[in-house]
Write an enzyme that holds these catalytic residues in place. Structure first.
Site, PDB file in Angstrom:
ATOM      1  CD  GLU A   1      -3.144  -0.928   2.099  1.00 22.90           C
ATOM      2  OE1 GLU A   1      -2.987  -0.175   3.082  1.00 22.90           O
ATOM      3  OE2 GLU A   1      -4.205  -1.552   1.895  1.00 22.90           O
TER       4      GLU A   1
ATOM      5  CD  GLU B   1      -4.225  -5.549   3.040  1.00 22.59           C
ATOM      6  OE1 GLU B   1      -5.078  -4.759   3.528  1.00 22.59           O
ATOM      7  OE2 GLU B   1      -3.000  -5.441   3.266  1.00 22.59           O
TER       8      GLU B   1
END
Length: 476
Positions: A189, A293
């Site tokens: 991320e 995710e």
């Protein structure tokens, strides 16, 4: 295992060219601990320092080593396999392998638990993906990169990037011949405000890994929390055996959702549109997509009372509808997450264990103060922070209010992160650590054992959905 997995066009395939759809979960909260997963305030480096101050370095190291040992063992791997799942994403923190005050000196002990879990998974026929969740300097603006700030300094200092490239070369040397590792996820991320530094870094880390390991798949996250590939252009032409990772959380699966999820046509349309937007660049170029995710959070009876079951049934609808979308695309995915203290995990620590009994009142306080950013319910404190939000909204021109990483962080999110999740938590760290004062090693061992599989409850609704989905796939 005769060969490494490979990327072939839009698919992941084995050595015979057979498509392999990776279905699994992330082992969050383990080698990269997180506050809402493991039940502490702030960042991992803060609680490790605080615990050392309270019980001393020997006992502190003992406790955290036992925590890592008990968090995932053979029983966990067997249960995971029994659900028909075939891949676990392994988030880890750079601090296991390198100290900031002794950079570029490899800590061989960092491999102890990572090797152990990779081997346990392999014995059950489970692939693993290595995920650098916390890089030196902090690659994103959130707590889970363990930097203690909302400034992603990774993008401001070249040395942080160079150290990360060095680390990936060391990891590649260690794992180059391990065929049960599906691949490497070099940076979780990223939030690069320029949108171009991340591409330059990916180019460098790709070449560094490939100088040692030409076989393992590389999974690159999109920028801005794995949501944005809009600046990647044609750079994929330079990279080999590479897949691209989105993180596809649906707002319908969180307490802040503006409406209850009822699986209406309009809600499913919005859900699919958000997913398709994240993978648009890959689809335009015929590239392989991995959803690293996703998944809802769940209500807890100790906080949500009689509404718990109804809330969770709505969250299971979100889960099912997302899976239906992914199945249409043969999408590989890793749900977040496998184990925690009861908010999102497939299994979770029982309320009767020494850890949760010890921290029961503190965890309730932490929930009331909404200091964990993930899935925060601000109902009991919003009246405190709303005046600050109103103040900024009034005094700052509209064109200056949307600071990066907007739109993922809106103005209210930023106020919450800085005031609750960074400032207030600083004052809670020592309070957490004080719960351990005077504990013997025997007592610390019992507390750490709270995270063993035998001491966990199962989120049966979630696991049943995942198992049914896996069985449906096996019949195709």
């Amino acid at each position: 295992m005769s060969s490494h997995l490979k990327v072939s066009g839009t698919k992941i395939v084995d050595g015979d060219g057979k498509e392999i759809v990776l279905r699994g979960a992330g082992l969050g909260g383990w080698m990269n601990m997180e506050n809402f997963i493991s039940g502490y305030p702030g960042c991992e480096f803060q609680i490790r320092t605080a615990l050392t101050e309270v019980v001393g370095p020997i006992k502190s190291e003992f406790f955290f080593d036992k925590f890592l040992e008990y968090f995932f063992q053979e029983e966990d791997a067997k249960f995971f396999k029994s659900l028909g799942l075939n891949c676990i994403r392994l988030p880890f923190n750079y601090r296991h392998f390198e100290d900031d005050l002794n950079p570029r000196v490899l800590k061989e002990e960092g491999f102890k638990h990572l090797d152990r879990v990779i081997d346990l998974c392999a014995q059950q026929g489970i692939y693993t993906i290595l995920d650098l969740h916390a890089a030196a300097g902090g690659q994103n603006t959130d707590w889970h990169c363990d930097a203690g700030t909302h400034i992603a300094n990774f993008w401001l200092h070249k040395d942080f990037q160079d150290r990360t490239i060095w680390l990936w070369k060391e990891l590649a040397k260690h794992y180059v011949n391990n065929k049960w590792i599906a691949g490497y996820n070099p940076l979780n991320e990223p939030t690069d405000p320029t949108h171009t530094a991340v591409i330059k870094f990916y180019d460098q880390v790709h070449d560094a890994i490939r100088s040692i390991d030409t076989d393992h798949v590389i999974f690159f996250d999109g920028n801005t929390f794995a949501s944005d590939f809009s600046h990647f252009g044609d750079v994929h032409k330079k990279w080999q055996n590479t897949a691209y990772s989105i993180h596809d959380y649906s707002g319908y699966g969180f307490p802040a959702s503006q409406e209850d999820y009822v699986s209406s046509d309009e809600q499913r349309r919005r859900m699919k549109k958000s997913y398709q937007r994240k993978r648009e660049w890959m689809d335009q170029h015929g590239l392989c997509v991995w959803n690293g995710e996703w998944g809802p959070v769940y209500a807890r009876k100790q906080y949500d009372g009689l509404a718990t079951d109804a809330i969770n049934e709505r969250r299971y609808k979100v889960l099912k509808d997302q899976l239906a979308i992914y199945n249409q695309d043969h999408l590989s995915w890793s749900i977040w997450l496998y184990k925690d203290i009861g908010f999102q995990g497939m299994v979770y620590v029982s309320q009767e264990t020494p850890y949760t009994v010890l921290l029961k009142d503190f965890l309730a306080k932490k929930h009331r103060l909404a200091v964990d950013a993930w899935g925060a319910d601000t109902a009991q404190v919003q009246h405190i922070y709303q005046p600050l939000i109103d103040h900024i909204t009034k005094e700052i021109p509209q064109e200056n209010q949307n600071l990066y990483p907007f739109p993922v962080w809106k103005l209210s999110d930023r106020v919450g992160r800085l005031s609750r999740s960074i400032l207030v938590t600083e004052y809670l760290v020592k309070e957490w650590a004080e719960h351990f004062r005077g504990k013997s090693e025997v007592e610390l061992d019992e507390i750490a054992k709270s995270f063993k599989f035998e001491n966990c409850l199962h989120r049966d609704g979630l696991n049943r959905i995942l198992m049914d989905n896996a069985q449906a796939w096996s019949s195709i």
